[in-house]
Design a protein around this motif. Sequence first.
Motif, PDB file in Angstrom:
ATOM      1  N   ILE A 268       0.883  -1.166   0.000  1.00  0.00           N
ATOM      2  CA  ILE A 268       0.000   0.000   0.000  1.00  0.00           C
ATOM      3  C   ILE A 268       0.922   1.218   0.000  1.00  0.00           C
ATOM      4  CG2 ILE A 268      -1.853   1.202   1.199  1.00  0.00           C
ATOM      5  CD1 ILE A 268      -2.594  -1.428   2.508  1.00  0.00           C
ATOM      6  N   PRO A 269       1.221   1.773  -1.178  1.00  0.00           N
ATOM      7  CA  PRO A 269       2.257   2.819  -1.279  1.00  0.00           C
ATOM      8  C   PRO A 269       1.992   4.020  -0.381  1.00  0.00           C
ATOM      9  CG  PRO A 269       1.627   2.016  -3.453  1.00  0.00           C
ATOM     10  CD  PRO A 269       0.648   1.447  -2.494  1.00  0.00           C
ATOM     11  N   LEU A 270       0.741   4.415  -0.254  1.00  0.00           N
ATOM     12  CA  LEU A 270       0.437   5.622   0.508  1.00  0.00           C
ATOM     13  C   LEU A 270       0.851   5.481   1.979  1.00  0.00           C
ATOM     14  CD1 LEU A 270      -0.863   8.437   0.527  1.00  0.00           C
ATOM     15  CD2 LEU A 270      -3.047   7.317   1.041  1.00  0.00           C
ATOM     16  N   ALA A 271       0.567   4.297   2.556  1.00  0.00           N
ATOM     17  CA  ALA A 271       0.844   4.108   3.976  1.00  0.00           C
ATOM     18  C   ALA A 271       2.132   3.331   4.231  1.00  0.00           C
ATOM     19  CB  ALA A 271      -0.326   3.378   4.627  1.00  0.00           C
ATOM     20  N   GLY A 272       2.686   2.694   3.210  1.00  0.00           N
ATOM     21  CA  GLY A 272       3.885   1.893   3.390  1.00  0.00           C
ATOM     22  C   GLY A 272       3.601   0.543   4.029  1.00  0.00           C
ATOM     23  N   TRP A 273       2.345   0.114   4.089  1.00  0.00           N
ATOM     24  CA  TRP A 273       1.989  -1.169   4.672  1.00  0.00           C
ATOM     25  C   TRP A 273       1.941  -2.244   3.569  1.00  0.00           C
ATOM     26  CZ3 TRP A 273      -2.880   1.423   7.129  1.00  0.00           C
ATOM     27  CH2 TRP A 273      -2.459   2.306   8.138  1.00  0.00           C
ATOM     28  N   TYR A 274       1.657  -3.507   3.986  1.00  0.00           N
ATOM     29  CA  TYR A 274       1.536  -4.626   3.063  1.00  0.00           C
ATOM     30  C   TYR A 274       0.176  -5.293   3.283  1.00  0.00           C
ATOM     31  CZ  TYR A 274       6.569  -4.133   2.474  1.00  0.00           C
ATOM     32  OH  TYR A 274       7.808  -3.652   2.218  1.00  0.00           O
ATOM     33  N   TYR A 275      -0.605  -5.316   2.211  1.00  0.00           N
ATOM     34  CA  TYR A 275      -1.880  -6.002   2.297  1.00  0.00           C
ATOM     35  C   TYR A 275      -1.665  -7.464   1.881  1.00  0.00           C
ATOM     36  CZ  TYR A 275      -6.683  -7.384   1.589  1.00  0.00           C
ATOM     37  OH  TYR A 275      -7.880  -8.048   1.656  1.00  0.00           O
ATOM     38  N   VAL A 276      -2.210  -8.403   2.663  1.00  0.00           N
ATOM     39  CA  VAL A 276      -2.023  -9.836   2.431  1.00  0.00           C
ATOM     40  C   VAL A 276      -3.396 -10.493   2.301  1.00  0.00           C
ATOM     41  CG1 VAL A 276      -1.063 -11.987   3.305  1.00  0.00           C
ATOM     42  CG2 VAL A 276       0.113  -9.813   3.763  1.00  0.00           C
ATOM     43  N   LEU A 277      -3.565 -11.215   1.178  1.00  0.00           N
ATOM     44  CA  LEU A 277      -4.784 -11.997   0.948  1.00  0.00           C
ATOM     45  C   LEU A 277      -4.371 -13.466   0.828  1.00  0.00           C
ATOM     46  CD1 LEU A 277      -7.804 -12.308   0.324  1.00  0.00           C
ATOM     47  CD2 LEU A 277      -7.261 -11.920  -2.087  1.00  0.00           C
ATOM     48  N   GLY A 278      -4.926 -14.318   1.685  1.00  0.00           N
ATOM     49  CA  GLY A 278      -4.597 -15.741   1.662  1.00  0.00           C
ATOM     50  C   GLY A 278      -5.793 -16.580   1.267  1.00  0.00           C
ATOM     51  N   LYS A 279      -5.567 -17.523   0.333  1.00  0.00           N
ATOM     52  CA  LYS A 279      -6.646 -18.407  -0.114  1.00  0.00           C
ATOM     53  C   LYS A 279      -6.156 -19.837  -0.018  1.00  0.00           C
ATOM     54  CE  LYS A 279     -10.384 -18.303  -3.445  1.00  0.00           C
ATOM     55  NZ  LYS A 279     -11.295 -17.766  -2.433  1.00  0.00           N
ATOM     56  N   SER A 280      -7.003 -20.715   0.475  1.00  0.00           N
ATOM     57  CA  SER A 280      -6.638 -22.121   0.642  1.00  0.00           C
ATOM     58  C   SER A 280      -6.240 -22.738  -0.700  1.00  0.00           C
ATOM     59  CB  SER A 280      -7.823 -22.898   1.240  1.00  0.00           C
ATOM     60  OG  SER A 280      -7.580 -24.279   1.212  1.00  0.00           O
ATOM     61  N   VAL A 281      -5.113 -23.456  -0.684  1.00  0.00           N
ATOM     62  CA  VAL A 281      -4.653 -24.125  -1.913  1.00  0.00           C
ATOM     63  C   VAL A 281      -5.701 -25.121  -2.392  1.00  0.00           C
ATOM     64  CG1 VAL A 281      -2.884 -25.645  -2.879  1.00  0.00           C
ATOM     65  CG2 VAL A 281      -2.228 -23.810  -1.312  1.00  0.00           C
ATOM     66  N   LYS A 282      -6.371 -25.760  -1.463  1.00  0.00           N
ATOM     67  CA  LYS A 282      -7.419 -26.712  -1.825  1.00  0.00           C
ATOM     68  C   LYS A 282      -8.555 -26.032  -2.574  1.00  0.00           C
ATOM     69  CE  LYS A 282     -10.482 -30.174   0.231  1.00  0.00           C
ATOM     70  NZ  LYS A 282     -10.929 -30.800   1.496  1.00  0.00           N
ATOM     71  N   ASP A 283      -8.935 -24.820  -2.125  1.00  0.00           N
ATOM     72  CA  ASP A 283      -9.999 -24.085  -2.812  1.00  0.00           C
ATOM     73  C   ASP A 283      -9.563 -23.654  -4.204  1.00  0.00           C
ATOM     74  OD1 ASP A 283     -11.600 -24.366  -0.619  1.00  0.00           O
ATOM     75  OD2 ASP A 283     -11.098 -22.409   0.237  1.00  0.00           O
ATOM     76  N   VAL A 284      -8.293 -23.253  -4.319  1.00  0.00           N
ATOM     77  CA  VAL A 284      -7.787 -22.814  -5.625  1.00  0.00           C
ATOM     78  C   VAL A 284      -7.779 -23.973  -6.606  1.00  0.00           C
ATOM     79  CG1 VAL A 284      -5.776 -21.901  -6.851  1.00  0.00           C
ATOM     80  CG2 VAL A 284      -6.424 -20.952  -4.628  1.00  0.00           C
ATOM     81  N   ALA A 285      -7.389 -25.164  -6.105  1.00  0.00           N
ATOM     82  CA  ALA A 285      -7.248 -26.325  -6.997  1.00  0.00           C
ATOM     83  C   ALA A 285      -8.566 -27.046  -7.234  1.00  0.00           C
ATOM     84  CB  ALA A 285      -6.234 -27.310  -6.410  1.00  0.00           C
ATOM     85  N   SER A 286      -9.594 -26.778  -6.390  1.00  0.00           N
ATOM     86  CA  SER A 286     -10.847 -27.530  -6.509  1.00  0.00           C
ATOM     87  C   SER A 286     -11.520 -27.311  -7.857  1.00  0.00           C
ATOM     88  CB  SER A 286     -11.799 -27.142  -5.369  1.00  0.00           C
ATOM     89  OG  SER A 286     -12.109 -25.759  -5.433  1.00  0.00           O
ATOM     90  N   PHE A 287     -11.561 -26.061  -8.302  1.00  0.00           N
ATOM     91  CA  PHE A 287     -12.212 -25.772  -9.586  1.00  0.00           C
ATOM     92  C   PHE A 287     -11.451 -26.407 -10.748  1.00  0.00           C
ATOM     93  CE2 PHE A 287     -12.916 -23.012 -13.315  1.00  0.00           C
ATOM     94  CZ  PHE A 287     -14.279 -23.215 -13.452  1.00  0.00           C
ATOM     95  N   SER A 288     -10.111 -26.301 -10.727  1.00  0.00           N
ATOM     96  CA  SER A 288      -9.318 -26.911 -11.799  1.00  0.00           C
ATOM     97  C   SER A 288      -9.455 -28.431 -11.783  1.00  0.00           C
ATOM     98  CB  SER A 288      -7.841 -26.511 -11.653  1.00  0.00           C
ATOM     99  OG  SER A 288      -7.321 -26.989 -10.420  1.00  0.00           O
TER     100      SER A 288
END
Length: 589
Positions: A268-288
Motif C-alpha cells: 500500500i504505497p500511501l501508507a507503506g503497509w503490506y496487504y495480504v490476501l490468503g486463499k486455501s490451496v485446496k480451494d484454488v485447486a478444486s475448480f481446476s
Amino acid sequence: MKKNSIEIEKKVFEMSYVKRSMILIGAPVAVFFIITAIIVASLVSNFTEQQAYRLMYSNMRECVLSFEKTLAPPAKVVESLSFLFSNGFYKSESQNEKVFDDVSQIYPEFPGFYGAKIDGTMYAGSNILIPEGYDPSSEIWFTGAIDFGGELYFSPVYTNKLTDSLVVTISKVVYKDEEVDGVVAFDFPIVDLQNFVGEIKNDDLDLSFILSPDGDFFMHEVYLPDENITTVEGGKYKNLGENLLMAGDDFIYGKMNDIDYVFRVSPIPLAGWYYVLGKSVKDVASFSHATRILLICAFTLLFVIIMTITAFIISRMRAKEQEASRRLIEETQSLAVSSKENAATAQDQNAAIKEIVATMEDNTALSEDISQKIKDVSGVATKTSSDVTEGVSYLEENVRQLHEIAQANQSTINGIKNLGDKIENIWDIVTLINSVADQAKIIAFNAELEASTAGAAGRNFHIVATEIRRLADGIIDGTKEIKSKITEIQQSSDSLIIASESGTEKIQEGVVNAKNLEERFTSIKNASEITADSAGAITTIIQQQTIASEQILLTLKQIASGVENFSSATTHISVASETLKSIAEDLNK
C-alpha cells in the motif's frame, strides 16, 4: 438343426469380425483420446488455476485502491495543514483553534483534526476534548512524524488517548525557520478500515490482513495490532512472515492455522503497509480439479460415441459384402455342377469313340483278309453276299453312331455357351461388388473431408474413414483377381467351343463318307447276287472299302483326340469353378 448351428456359427464369426475390427481401430483411437484428454485437462487445469490467481490479484488490487482512496483525502488535508503552517503555528491561539475547528467540519463523523506545538500546546476541533495533563510529545503520532521528517507518517494501529478509540493516525511535522514547531494529525478509526479488509473474503477459510513494514498485524481477525507475525505463538510463523515482508508484489505459498495457503502480497504505497490476501490451496485447486474430471468424462463420452458409430458402419459394410459373396457362391456352385456334368458327358463320348475306333480297326483287318482271299470269291459268292450285307449294317450302325456323336458334341457346345452366359452373370456380380466398394470409397472420402473441416475434434473420425477406404481398396483388389479368373475361364471356354465346332465338322465329313461307303456296299451286294464271276470287280470294290475304312479310322481317331481335348478343357473349367467358389467363400468370411 444343422442349419441353425451354421447360422449360430456365422453370427459368432460375424461378432468376432466386428470385435477384431473395433480392436484394431479402437486401440489407437483410445490411446489418442487418452493422451489428448490428459494434455487438454492439464492445460485447462493450469489455465483455471491461473485464472483463480488473477481473480485474487484483481480483488486485492481493488481493495488496495479503495483503501488508498479512503485514506488519501484526510492525508491531503493533513498535508494542507502542514503547508498552511509552513512558517510555524499562528501566534494567535484563537486562530489556530479556529483553523482546526473549521477543517474538522470536512469529516464531521470523525473526531477531527488536531495539532500540537513542540512545547506541548494542543489545538483541536470542537469534537475532541483534550484530557488534563495530556503530553503529546510522548505519543507515537507525534514522535513518529518528527522521525519521518517532512513526510506523511501513518502510525500503527493503537488506542489514542485523545479519542479513546482504536485508530490509525496520519500526521506530519510543522516547521518554523527550518526548526520543528509542532505536528498536525488526523485519527482514522480502524473499524472503517476493517470493512475493506473483510469485504474481499469469499470463503470462511480466506485470510485478509495488513502488515506493517516491521511485521505487526493491522486489522487481523485473531491477532492484536501489537503482535508481530514473526514472534506470535512462539515464532510459529517467523519464516512465513519474513517471506511475506520480502515478497513485494507477488504470490507466496505457506501454511497458517495448519492449512496450506497461497498468499498474495501487495504494498500500500500511501501508507507503506503490506496487504495480504490468503486463499486455501485446496480451494484454488478444486475448480481446476473439477474441470479436469469434466474434460476427461467429455472425452470418454465422445470416444464411446465415435466407436459406436464406427461399429455400426462396419456392420453395415460387412452385411453388404456377405450378401454379394452369397450370390457369387450360388453362381459358382451352379457353374461347378455344370462343369462336372460336362466332364462326365465328355468321358462317356470318349469311351464311345474308342469303341468305334476299335470296331473300325477290326473292319479294316477284315477287309484286308477279304482282299487276300478274293481268289476264292467265286466259290463262296453266297457267303460274300452275306458278308457284304453285314458290312452294310455295320456302316448303318456307324452312321447312326456318328449322328449321335454329332448331337452329343452339339449339346456340349450348347452347355459351354450356357456356361459362358453364367460367367457373364458372374461379371454382373463382380461389377456390383466393385460398385459397392466404389460407393464405400466415396463415403470414406467424404468422411475424410468432413473430418478435416472439423479440425482437432475430427482427427479420430479421419482415422476411421481412412481405414474404411483401405478396406474398400482391398475389396476392389479382390474383385480384380476374380475378374482375372473369370477371364481365364472365358478364354478356356472359347477355345473349347472352337475345338468342339471343328470336331463337329470332322464328324459331318465322316457321316458323308460313311453314306458313300454304304452306297458302295449296296452296289457290291447287288453285284455279288447277280454274279459270282465278278471277282475282279469285287476285288476292286473291297480294296476301295479298305481305303475308305482306313480313312474313317483316321477320322475317328481325330474325333477321339478332339473329345479328349474337350474332356481336358471341361476338367479345367471344373477346377476353375472350384477355385472361384473358394474365393467367394473367403470373401464371405
